[in-house]
Design a protein around this motif. Structure first.
Motif, short mmCIF file in Angstrom:
data_model
loop_
_atom_site.label_atom_id
_atom_site.label_comp_id
_atom_site.label_asym_id
_atom_site.label_seq_id
_atom_site.Cartn_x
_atom_site.Cartn_y
_atom_site.Cartn_z
N LYS A 194 141.04 83.19 -21.39
CA LYS A 194 140.08 83.31 -20.28
C LYS A 194 140.81 83.37 -18.95
O LYS A 194 140.50 84.20 -18.08
N LYS A 195 141.81 82.55 -18.79
CA LYS A 195 142.55 82.51 -17.51
C LYS A 195 143.33 83.80 -17.31
O LYS A 195 143.38 84.35 -16.20
N CYS A 196 143.90 84.31 -18.38
CA CYS A 196 144.64 85.59 -18.27
C CYS A 196 143.71 86.69 -17.79
O CYS A 196 144.03 87.46 -16.88
N LYS A 197 142.51 86.70 -18.33
CA LYS A 197 141.55 87.74 -17.93
C LYS A 197 141.19 87.59 -16.45
O LYS A 197 141.18 88.55 -15.68
N GLU A 198 140.97 86.35 -16.06
CA GLU A 198 140.60 86.07 -14.65
C GLU A 198 141.71 86.54 -13.70
O GLU A 198 141.44 87.02 -12.59
N LEU A 199 142.97 86.45 -14.16
CA LEU A 199 144.10 86.76 -13.28
C LEU A 199 144.60 88.20 -13.42
O LEU A 199 145.49 88.63 -12.68
N GLY A 200 144.05 88.92 -14.39
CA GLY A 200 144.57 90.28 -14.63
C GLY A 200 145.97 90.23 -15.23
O GLY A 200 146.81 91.10 -15.01
N ALA A 201 146.22 89.16 -16.00
CA ALA A 201 147.54 88.97 -16.64
C ALA A 201 147.39 89.20 -18.13
O ALA A 201 146.38 88.87 -18.74
N LEU A 202 148.42 89.79 -18.74
CA LEU A 202 148.37 90.15 -20.15
C LEU A 202 148.71 88.95 -21.03
O LEU A 202 149.74 88.30 -20.83
N ALA A 203 147.81 88.67 -21.96
CA ALA A 203 148.05 87.56 -22.90
C ALA A 203 148.89 88.06 -24.06
O ALA A 203 148.60 89.10 -24.64
N GLN A 204 149.93 87.30 -24.39
CA GLN A 204 150.80 87.64 -25.51
C GLN A 204 150.76 86.52 -26.53
O GLN A 204 150.64 85.34 -26.17
N VAL A 205 150.84 86.85 -27.79
CA VAL A 205 150.85 85.82 -28.83
C VAL A 205 152.02 86.01 -29.79
O VAL A 205 152.36 87.14 -30.17
N HIS A 206 152.58 84.85 -30.19
CA HIS A 206 153.44 84.76 -31.36
C HIS A 206 152.47 84.38 -32.48
O HIS A 206 151.99 83.25 -32.53
N ALA A 207 152.14 85.33 -33.34
CA ALA A 207 151.02 85.14 -34.27
C ALA A 207 151.49 84.76 -35.68
O ALA A 207 151.75 85.61 -36.52
N GLU A 208 151.59 83.45 -35.89
CA GLU A 208 151.73 82.89 -37.23
C GLU A 208 150.87 81.63 -37.26
O GLU A 208 150.76 80.95 -36.23
N ASN A 209 150.32 81.30 -38.41
CA ASN A 209 149.55 80.07 -38.49
C ASN A 209 150.50 78.89 -38.64
O ASN A 209 151.03 78.63 -39.72
#
Ligand code: URQ
Ligand code: ZN
Ligand code: ZN
Ligand code: ZN
Length: 507
Positions: A194-209
């Motif tokens: 949500k904060k990334c969207k508010e700031l126009g910043a790209l969210a990145q994930v290291h995607a493993e459970n």
């Protein structure tokens, strides 16, 4: 003058030394095949004070400037590596490449900018950012930062805002693995999105459970599988697919773009393809190790050899890399990073007898450009223009610095490489520039050699010699609101009005 027998791709001086200082800020690259992501042409490039001033055929030289004869060479934008970890404290160690050695290696391999991951200091983003800028004081090339977010509270949220508005950070990484260290919960990820969207910043994930990874690791140890092979067996690709799917769906729920780093498996790839087909803005970043290797290397009986390949998500069984290469060649994956995160043999030996203690990370920052040329262009999978897109242009566009970076056009920074398609090079820890005693591509001989690297108008790599010095690097501000954010508000308002639309209940 150039000695005929030494092919130094015509790097000649046609001026007396007196004008060297002037000529060092002015450069003419003549007769090369200039390749941008969208066009290819034979022309000259005129550079002044670090900026490309003109790109035209048959330019005349009237006074003393340095001329590089690029005939028979590809003249391309310098590589931009979106994913590196220099001087990173991790798993009780610090990566062996710092901002000088890692960047020198990058320049020797044709990469002229990288975006590193600044880590918070005890969860404090500002303190972490300042520490990383301190580490980068020895930089010798252009660099930017992503910022990792490893917990959530109001302070983190306000620090993110300050980092975007004042410090030129436009992307934040959330680790869904490394439980007890860097991992965030779904709630924290949701707040971060949500904060990334508010700031126009790209969210990145290291995607493993990360929870399931711990379960998998315990399972291996209880079965007595403690070697490096236990690392890849403990975190199978279904755990990468699950987390990739979860992150993609949460990003859709928030309606913000998502960038999945180091896509290593078919399961993750399929989630990304499905999301993109549905119109969701998801970027998939494979890394060289996942494209070029398979997990058989982790069964090498020599611990030092097997341990150098330990990274997360793990290098997958044969077949995954083929699918990733195919996806990259058709644009289903958009750019290539390295996840350069080097630990030498002594550091990796911490995990002898328990793979969970092997510091995770592999090299790549110096090899990326050569391996991708050989693996993808020489094999016919992609064209030189595609190569420019996946190694430089796409990254510049995603992180909102195109066309200052990622293009050979007037006004752009003069970050340029000359690649000789007929020359070869061999990779070895004995000759590489990284500060590490192993190389996961040891002994590979590749066709297509980057013979000259120009960084901000200066020739920093030629004739196999680096001409760099610490402190000459430059921090590049990455502005928020890249093209990935265009029109999101319209999607939001359509969603909101859909909520208010009357529902027709059947009686
Ligand atoms: C910690 C960092 C590098 N190490 C790795 N990928 O194994 C990452 O996970 O991206
Ligand atoms: Zn040459
Ligand atoms: Zn990662
Ligand atoms: Zn990484």
């Amino acid at each position: 003058l150039v000695r005929a027998q030494d092919h130094v791709c015509g790097v000649t001086k046609n001026s007396c030394s007196a004008s060297d200082s002037l000529s060092s800020t002015r450069l003419l690259i003549k007769g090369g095949t200039i390749v941008n992501a969208d066009r290819q042409e034979i022309a000259d490039v005129y550079i002044e004070d670090g900026i490309i001033k003109a790109v035209e055929p048959n330019m005349k030289v009237f006074d003393e400037i340095r001329v590089i004869d690029a005939a028979g060479h590809y003249v391309m934008p310098g590589g931009i590596d979106p994913h590196t970890h220099l001087a990173m404290p991790f798993m009780g160690q610090v990566t062996s490449d710092d901002f000088f050695s890692g960047q020198a290696a990058a320049l020797a391999g044709g990469t002229t900018m990288h975006i590193d991951f600044a880590l918070p200091s005890d969860g404090d983003l500002l303190a972490g950012y300042k520490q990383y800028q301190e580490k980068a004081s020895k930089a010798c090339m252009d660099y930017g930062f992503h910022m990792a977010v490893t917990k959530w509270n109001d302070r983190v949220a306000s620090d993110m805002e300050m980092l975007v508005k004042d410090e030129g950070i436009n992307s934040f990484k959330f680790f869904m693995a490394y439980k007890g260290a860097l991992m965030v919960t779904d709630e924290e990820l949701l707040q971060g999105l949500k904060k990334c969207k508010e700031l126009g910043a790209l969210a990145q994930v290291h995607a493993e459970n990360g929870d399931a990874v711990v379960e998998g690791q315990t399972r291996m140890i209880e079965m007595g599988i403690t070697g490096p092979e236990g690392h890849c067996l403990s975190r199978p690709s279904i755990l990468e697919g699950e987390a990739t799917s979860r992150a993609i769906r949460l990003a859709s729920f928030v309606n913000t773009p998502l960038y999945v780093v180091h896509v290593m498996s078919i399961e993750a790839l399929e989630e990304i393809i499905r999301a993109r087909q549905s119109g969701q803005r998801v970027i998939g970043e494979p890394v060289v190790s996942g494209l070029a290797l398979d997990d058989s290397v982790l069964w090498d009986p020599d611990f030092d050899v097997a341990a150098k390949y330990v990274m997360s998500p793990p290098i997958r069984p044969a077949g995954h890399n083929m699918a990733l290469r195919a996806a990259l060649s058709t644009g289903l994956l958009q750019l290539v990073g390295t996840d350069h995160c080097t630990f030498n043999s002594t550091q990796k030996a911490a995990g002898k007898g328990d793979f969970r203690k092997i510091p995770n990370g592999v090299n790549g920052i110096e090899e990326r450009m050569h391996i991708l040329w050989d693996l993808m262009v020489n094999s016919g999978k992609i064209t030189p223009m595609d190569y420019v897109r996946i190694t430089s242009t796409a990254c510049a566009q995603i992180f909102n610095i195109y066309p200052r970076k990622g293009a050979i056009i007037p006004g752009a920074d003069a970050d340029i490489i000359l690649l000789n398609p007929n020359a070869t090079s061999t990779i070895s820890s004995k000759t590489h520039h990284s500060n590490v005693d192993t190389n996961i591509y040891e002994g590979w001989t590749l066709k297509g050699k980057i013979e000259v690297t120009i960084s901000r108008g200066r020739v920093v790599w030629e004739n196999g010699v680096l001409n760099v010095f610490p402190g000459s690097g430059r921090y590049i501000h990455l502005p928020p609101y890249s093209y990935l954010f265009d029109g999101l508000d319209k999607i939001d308002s359509a969603y909101l009005s859909s909520l208010k639309a009357p529902r027709h209940y059947s009686k």
